[in-house]
Design a protein around this motif. Structure first.
Motif, PDB file in Angstrom:
ATOM      1  N   ASP A  76      24.839   6.961   6.299  1.00  0.00           N
ATOM      2  CA  ASP A  76      25.513   6.459   7.491  1.00  0.00           C
ATOM      3  C   ASP A  76      26.996   6.787   7.392  1.00  0.00           C
ATOM      4  O   ASP A  76      27.548   6.887   6.298  1.00  0.00           O
ATOM      5  CB  ASP A  76      25.323   4.945   7.622  1.00  0.00           C
ATOM      6  N   ASN A  77      27.637   6.956   8.543  1.00  0.00           N
ATOM      7  CA  ASN A  77      29.060   7.290   8.551  1.00  0.00           C
ATOM      8  C   ASN A  77      29.961   6.063   8.619  1.00  0.00           C
ATOM      9  O   ASN A  77      31.179   6.185   8.437  1.00  0.00           O
ATOM     10  CB  ASN A  77      29.380   8.205   9.736  1.00  0.00           C
ATOM     11  N   ILE A  82      28.075   1.931   4.626  1.00  0.00           N
ATOM     12  CA  ILE A  82      28.044   2.676   3.368  1.00  0.00           C
ATOM     13  C   ILE A  82      28.199   1.731   2.187  1.00  0.00           C
ATOM     14  O   ILE A  82      27.451   1.801   1.203  1.00  0.00           O
ATOM     15  CB  ILE A  82      29.153   3.746   3.356  1.00  0.00           C
ATOM     16  N   GLN A  83      29.149   0.806   2.283  1.00  0.00           N
ATOM     17  CA  GLN A  83      29.386  -0.130   1.195  1.00  0.00           C
ATOM     18  C   GLN A  83      28.200  -1.058   1.000  1.00  0.00           C
ATOM     19  O   GLN A  83      27.805  -1.368  -0.135  1.00  0.00           O
ATOM     20  CB  GLN A  83      30.652  -0.949   1.468  1.00  0.00           C
ATOM     21  N   ARG A  86      25.420   0.921  -0.736  1.00  0.00           N
ATOM     22  CA  ARG A  86      25.740   1.174  -2.149  1.00  0.00           C
ATOM     23  C   ARG A  86      25.562  -0.081  -2.991  1.00  0.00           C
ATOM     24  O   ARG A  86      25.076  -0.010  -4.124  1.00  0.00           O
ATOM     25  CB  ARG A  86      27.171   1.712  -2.261  1.00  0.00           C
ATOM     26  N   THR A  87      25.957  -1.223  -2.441  1.00  0.00           N
ATOM     27  CA  THR A  87      25.784  -2.481  -3.168  1.00  0.00           C
ATOM     28  C   THR A  87      24.306  -2.769  -3.394  1.00  0.00           C
ATOM     29  O   THR A  87      23.899  -3.189  -4.489  1.00  0.00           O
ATOM     30  CB  THR A  87      26.431  -3.637  -2.391  1.00  0.00           C
ATOM     31  N   ALA A  88      23.494  -2.530  -2.359  1.00  0.00           N
ATOM     32  CA  ALA A  88      22.057  -2.774  -2.484  1.00  0.00           C
ATOM     33  C   ALA A  88      21.425  -1.855  -3.520  1.00  0.00           C
ATOM     34  O   ALA A  88      20.559  -2.275  -4.298  1.00  0.00           O
ATOM     35  CB  ALA A  88      21.385  -2.582  -1.122  1.00  0.00           C
ATOM     36  N   ILE A  89      21.847  -0.591  -3.539  1.00  0.00           N
ATOM     37  CA  ILE A  89      21.317   0.356  -4.525  1.00  0.00           C
ATOM     38  C   ILE A  89      21.643  -0.109  -5.940  1.00  0.00           C
ATOM     39  O   ILE A  89      20.782  -0.103  -6.837  1.00  0.00           O
ATOM     40  CB  ILE A  89      21.877   1.771  -4.278  1.00  0.00           C
ATOM     41  N   SER A  90      22.892  -0.526  -6.157  1.00  0.00           N
ATOM     42  CA  SER A  90      23.296  -0.969  -7.491  1.00  0.00           C
ATOM     43  C   SER A  90      22.520  -2.202  -7.927  1.00  0.00           C
ATOM     44  O   SER A  90      22.045  -2.281  -9.069  1.00  0.00           O
ATOM     45  CB  SER A  90      24.797  -1.264  -7.518  1.00  0.00           C
ATOM     46  N   ARG A  91      22.373  -3.176  -7.025  1.00  0.00           N
ATOM     47  CA  ARG A  91      21.688  -4.421  -7.392  1.00  0.00           C
ATOM     48  C   ARG A  91      20.212  -4.182  -7.668  1.00  0.00           C
ATOM     49  O   ARG A  91      19.688  -4.616  -8.703  1.00  0.00           O
ATOM     50  CB  ARG A  91      21.864  -5.450  -6.284  1.00  0.00           C
ATOM     51  N   THR A 150      36.319   6.620   0.611  1.00  0.00           N
ATOM     52  CA  THR A 150      35.607   5.561   1.319  1.00  0.00           C
ATOM     53  C   THR A 150      35.317   5.961   2.763  1.00  0.00           C
ATOM     54  O   THR A 150      34.273   5.651   3.318  1.00  0.00           O
ATOM     55  CB  THR A 150      36.429   4.262   1.303  1.00  0.00           C
ATOM     56  N   TYR A 151      36.258   6.651   3.392  1.00  0.00           N
ATOM     57  CA  TYR A 151      36.121   7.050   4.780  1.00  0.00           C
ATOM     58  C   TYR A 151      35.840   8.546   4.870  1.00  0.00           C
ATOM     59  O   TYR A 151      36.312   9.326   4.043  1.00  0.00           O
ATOM     60  CB  TYR A 151      37.403   6.726   5.558  1.00  0.00           C
TER      61      TYR A 151
END
Length: 267
Positions: A76-77, A82-83, A86-91, A150-151
């Motif tokens: 997603d743009n 995006i954040q 990424r948080t879900a992937i890490s957890r 980040t952007y």
């Protein structure tokens, strides 16, 4: 049952369409309805977390010792999305690693193809095979995040040197990311000269003294150790190490003194 009992590698995706696309391409896939749906976090009656996250039973069934698990979520743009992803992937990735799995992350490139199903349809199975074969371990993926912007970039160049890069009018914060040897310092020297022509000082912040001294020499600005002995003093600005950005340092640094000047931070 062959996937469950023979430790076949699996790829976790968002939604059944994505899982179906991977199954058609010959990959074992597990569909979850959302990026946070693979795990739960205990909460009390007011919704505040009061326990550690844990895998949902259906997913934990496949979290067996030594199994290779891949996570391939939609791209997603939007920075906030995006954040969140990424948080879900890490957890979820950490929970799977704790069960003994070998966790890899498959990053879909930014583009019109948001999900892996669209990606395979538009670019072909061989394009996904390449992504699958170059997926990185969770630890390396998390480290790589620190080097990413980040952007999405406002300007992207595909050329050997930056050249006369034009900055969008009115921008207050500019983040320049380019490989070594592409002319970043030369471009910054031009911007420093422009600032001086407009009567604006330049503050150069680095993480190493030698780097700061070299940049100051290139830009025609005094390093902080030279301001007392050079006739220009702080008239054009100065260079300083990040450790000296406080009132008790030799720089006697006060951020309010630089409200309308140019600040360059070199990593």
């Amino acid at each position: 049952m062959q996937v469950a009992t023979h430790n076949v590698p699996v790829t976790i995706v968002e939604g059944v369409k994505k899982a179906g696309a991977l199954l058609t391409a010959g990959y074992a896939a597990i569909a979850i309805p959302g990026v946070n749906a693979g795990y739960r976090t205990p909460t009390h009656e007011y919704g505040t977390a009061n326990g550690k996250p844990y895998l949902i039973p259906d997913l934990k069934h496949f979290a067996t010792q030594g199994r290779q698990v891949n996570i391939c979520f939609d791209q997603d743009n939007k920075p906030e999305t995006i954040q969140r992803v990424r948080t879900a992937i890490s957890r979820m990735g950490r929970l799977l690693v704790n069960e003994g799995c070998s966790l890899r992350v498959i990053d879909l490139p930014f583009g019109a193809e948001k999900g892996v199903d669209d990606f395979i349809y538009a670019l072909g199975q061989s394009a996904f095979d390449a992504l699958y074969n170059t997926a990185v371990a969770l630890e390396l993926w998390e480290i790589k995040l620190f080097t990413l912007l980040t952007y999405p970039p406002a300007i992207a160049l595909n050329q050997r040197f930056l050249g006369q890069l034009l900055v969008p009018e009115g921008e207050k914060l500019i983040i320049l990311k380019a490989p070594k040897g592409t002319g970043k310092t030369e471009w910054l020297a031009t911007e420093v000269a422009k600032a001086h022509d407009l009567g604006r000082r330049v503050l150069i912040i680095t993480h190493r003294i030698q780097l700061g001294e070299a940049l100051c020499n290139r830009f025609g600005v005094n390093y902080v150790t030279e301001v007392r002995t050079n006739e220009t003093g702080t008239l054009l600005g100065y260079g300083v190490c990040v450790d000296s950005l406080h009132q008790e340092s030799q720089a006697r640094f006060n951020p309010n003194d630089w409200s309308n000047d140019v600040i360059i931070i070199d990593q």
